[in-house]
Write a protein that holds these residues in place. Structure first.
Motif, PDB file in Angstrom:
ATOM      1  N   THR A  39      11.801  49.185  23.066  1.00 40.17           N
ATOM      2  CA  THR A  39      12.099  50.483  22.453  1.00 40.17           C
ATOM      3  C   THR A  39      10.784  51.219  22.216  1.00 40.17           C
ATOM      4  OG1 THR A  39      11.889  49.647  20.195  1.00 40.17           O
ATOM      5  CG2 THR A  39      14.080  49.477  21.239  1.00 40.17           C
ATOM      6  N   PRO A  40      10.843  52.519  21.954  1.00 38.71           N
ATOM      7  CA  PRO A  40       9.605  53.227  21.603  1.00 38.71           C
ATOM      8  C   PRO A  40       8.904  52.581  20.396  1.00 38.71           C
ATOM      9  CG  PRO A  40      11.301  54.816  22.142  1.00 38.71           C
ATOM     10  CD  PRO A  40      11.966  53.459  22.103  1.00 38.71           C
ATOM     11  N   GLU A  41       9.689  52.132  19.436  1.00 38.85           N
ATOM     12  CA  GLU A  41       9.103  51.491  18.253  1.00 38.85           C
ATOM     13  C   GLU A  41       8.380  50.191  18.626  1.00 38.85           C
ATOM     14  OE1 GLU A  41      12.398  52.468  18.441  1.00 38.85           O
ATOM     15  OE2 GLU A  41      12.134  54.333  17.317  1.00 38.85           O
ATOM     16  N   ASP A  42       8.994  49.411  19.518  1.00 37.79           N
ATOM     17  CA  ASP A  42       8.365  48.168  19.982  1.00 37.79           C
ATOM     18  C   ASP A  42       7.023  48.460  20.656  1.00 37.79           C
ATOM     19  OD1 ASP A  42      10.591  46.680  19.178  1.00 37.79           O
ATOM     20  OD2 ASP A  42      11.475  46.645  21.199  1.00 37.79           O
ATOM     21  N   TYR A  43       7.036  49.473  21.518  1.00 42.00           N
ATOM     22  CA  TYR A  43       5.825  49.771  22.272  1.00 42.00           C
ATOM     23  C   TYR A  43       4.725  50.324  21.365  1.00 42.00           C
ATOM     24  CZ  TYR A  43       2.747  50.947  26.082  1.00 42.00           C
ATOM     25  OH  TYR A  43       1.657  51.003  26.913  1.00 42.00           O
ATOM     26  N   VAL A  44       5.093  51.188  20.429  1.00 39.75           N
ATOM     27  CA  VAL A  44       4.104  51.716  19.491  1.00 39.75           C
ATOM     28  C   VAL A  44       3.505  50.577  18.661  1.00 39.75           C
ATOM     29  CG1 VAL A  44       3.786  53.169  17.442  1.00 39.75           C
ATOM     30  CG2 VAL A  44       5.045  54.056  19.405  1.00 39.75           C
ATOM     31  N   ALA A  45       4.333  49.641  18.223  1.00 39.46           N
ATOM     32  CA  ALA A  45       3.833  48.496  17.453  1.00 39.46           C
ATOM     33  C   ALA A  45       2.877  47.657  18.300  1.00 39.46           C
ATOM     34  CB  ALA A  45       5.000  47.647  16.959  1.00 39.46           C
ATOM     35  N   TYR A  46       3.173  47.492  19.573  1.00 35.35           N
ATOM     36  CA  TYR A  46       2.297  46.737  20.476  1.00 35.35           C
ATOM     37  C   TYR A  46       0.950  47.445  20.620  1.00 35.35           C
ATOM     38  CZ  TYR A  46       0.465  44.498  24.635  1.00 35.35           C
ATOM     39  OH  TYR A  46      -0.354  43.839  25.522  1.00 35.35           O
ATOM     40  N   VAL A  47       0.973  48.748  20.868  1.00 41.83           N
ATOM     41  CA  VAL A  47      -0.263  49.512  21.043  1.00 41.83           C
ATOM     42  C   VAL A  47      -1.075  49.513  19.747  1.00 41.83           C
ATOM     43  CG1 VAL A  47      -1.201  51.829  21.479  1.00 41.83           C
ATOM     44  CG2 VAL A  47       0.638  50.936  22.916  1.00 41.83           C
ATOM     45  N   LYS A  48      -0.375  49.566  18.627  1.00 41.35           N
ATOM     46  CA  LYS A  48      -1.042  49.612  17.318  1.00 41.35           C
ATOM     47  C   LYS A  48      -1.906  48.375  17.073  1.00 41.35           C
ATOM     48  CE  LYS A  48      -0.144  50.618  12.490  1.00 41.35           C
ATOM     49  NZ  LYS A  48       0.860  51.003  11.504  1.00 41.35           N
ATOM     50  N   TYR A  50      -3.895  47.157  19.078  1.00 44.03           N
ATOM     51  CA  TYR A  50      -5.167  47.375  19.750  1.00 44.03           C
ATOM     52  C   TYR A  50      -5.857  48.669  19.337  1.00 44.03           C
ATOM     53  CZ  TYR A  50      -3.334  43.609  22.563  1.00 44.03           C
ATOM     54  OH  TYR A  50      -2.819  42.412  22.960  1.00 44.03           O
ATOM     55  N   LYS A  51      -5.076  49.668  18.951  1.00 43.69           N
ATOM     56  CA  LYS A  51      -5.655  50.967  18.597  1.00 43.69           C
ATOM     57  C   LYS A  51      -4.787  51.621  17.529  1.00 43.69           C
ATOM     58  CE  LYS A  51      -8.825  54.074  19.536  1.00 43.69           C
ATOM     59  NZ  LYS A  51     -10.230  53.824  19.360  1.00 43.69           N
ATOM     60  N   ASP A  52      -5.243  51.563  16.305  1.00 44.46           N
ATOM     61  CA  ASP A  52      -4.478  52.112  15.177  1.00 44.46           C
ATOM     62  C   ASP A  52      -4.958  53.521  14.845  1.00 44.46           C
ATOM     63  OD1 ASP A  52      -2.755  52.395  13.085  1.00 44.46           O
ATOM     64  OD2 ASP A  52      -3.750  50.962  11.760  1.00 44.46           O
ATOM     65  N   ASP A  53      -4.725  54.415  15.782  1.00 40.27           N
ATOM     66  CA  ASP A  53      -5.112  55.813  15.629  1.00 40.27           C
ATOM     67  C   ASP A  53      -3.829  56.647  15.647  1.00 40.27           C
ATOM     68  OD1 ASP A  53      -5.614  58.551  16.550  1.00 40.27           O
ATOM     69  OD2 ASP A  53      -7.660  57.898  16.951  1.00 40.27           O
ATOM     70  N   PRO A  54      -3.572  57.443  14.599  1.00 42.67           N
ATOM     71  CA  PRO A  54      -2.315  58.199  14.521  1.00 42.67           C
ATOM     72  C   PRO A  54      -2.032  59.085  15.737  1.00 42.67           C
ATOM     73  CG  PRO A  54      -3.479  58.306  12.430  1.00 42.67           C
ATOM     74  CD  PRO A  54      -4.405  57.632  13.407  1.00 42.67           C
ATOM     75  N   GLU A  55      -3.061  59.733  16.269  1.00 42.72           N
ATOM     76  CA  GLU A  55      -2.850  60.596  17.439  1.00 42.72           C
ATOM     77  C   GLU A  55      -2.440  59.781  18.659  1.00 42.72           C
ATOM     78  OE1 GLU A  55      -5.396  63.914  18.585  1.00 42.72           O
ATOM     79  OE2 GLU A  55      -6.327  63.713  16.603  1.00 42.72           O
ATOM     80  N   ILE A  56      -3.124  58.669  18.866  1.00 41.06           N
ATOM     81  CA  ILE A  56      -2.802  57.822  20.014  1.00 41.06           C
ATOM     82  C   ILE A  56      -1.395  57.261  19.873  1.00 41.06           C
ATOM     83  CG2 ILE A  56      -3.353  55.621  21.139  1.00 41.06           C
ATOM     84  CD1 ILE A  56      -6.315  56.341  20.714  1.00 41.06           C
ATOM     85  N   LEU A  57      -1.046  56.820  18.683  1.00 43.01           N
ATOM     86  CA  LEU A  57       0.285  56.256  18.469  1.00 43.01           C
ATOM     87  C   LEU A  57       1.374  57.315  18.638  1.00 43.01           C
ATOM     88  CD1 LEU A  57      -0.504  53.902  15.470  1.00 43.01           C
ATOM     89  CD2 LEU A  57      -0.295  53.306  17.893  1.00 43.01           C
ATOM     90  N   GLU A  58       1.104  58.529  18.194  1.00 39.10           N
ATOM     91  CA  GLU A  58       2.077  59.620  18.382  1.00 39.10           C
ATOM     92  C   GLU A  58       2.278  59.910  19.865  1.00 39.10           C
ATOM     93  OE1 GLU A  58       2.493  64.393  17.433  1.00 39.10           O
ATOM     94  OE2 GLU A  58       1.107  63.198  16.226  1.00 39.10           O
TER      95      GLU A  58
END
Length: 92
Positions: A39-48, A50-58
């Motif tokens: 899901t989008p939530e799963d993928y955002v959590a995965y990326v987070k 490695y990179k916990d930047d609000p713009e990148i996560l958005e």
């Protein structure tokens, strides 16, 4: 050909022409698996992780939602099958 499929093919081609061990890195396989099947939530959590930047996560969430709206389940399955074939290739 859809953009995500083209990117998968490009990545696989680069691996095959690298001359080294063309096995796909486990982290990349996990990323692609979550990107295509999660899901989008799963993928955002995965990326987070490695990179916990609000713009990148958005932007990550926007891209994931866009891909989910454009790729069919068949497209996603074909991309995963292609990765499996690259891994099983005798060239590697």
């Amino acid at each position: 050909m859809k953009l995500a499929g083209a990117l998968v093919f490009l990545g696989a081609a680069l691996l095959l022409t690298s001359g080294g061990d063309c096995g796909i890195c486990p982290a990349i396989k996990e990323d692609v698996g979550i990107f295509l099947n999660g899901t989008p939530e799963d993928y955002v959590a995965y990326v987070k992780k490695y990179k916990d930047d609000p713009e990148i996560l958005e932007n990550t969430e926007k891209i994931k939602k866009c891909v989910d709206s454009k790729l069919t389940e068949e497209d996603k399955a074909n991309a995963l099958t292609f990765i499996e074939k690259v891994e099983a290739s005798s060239i590697c």
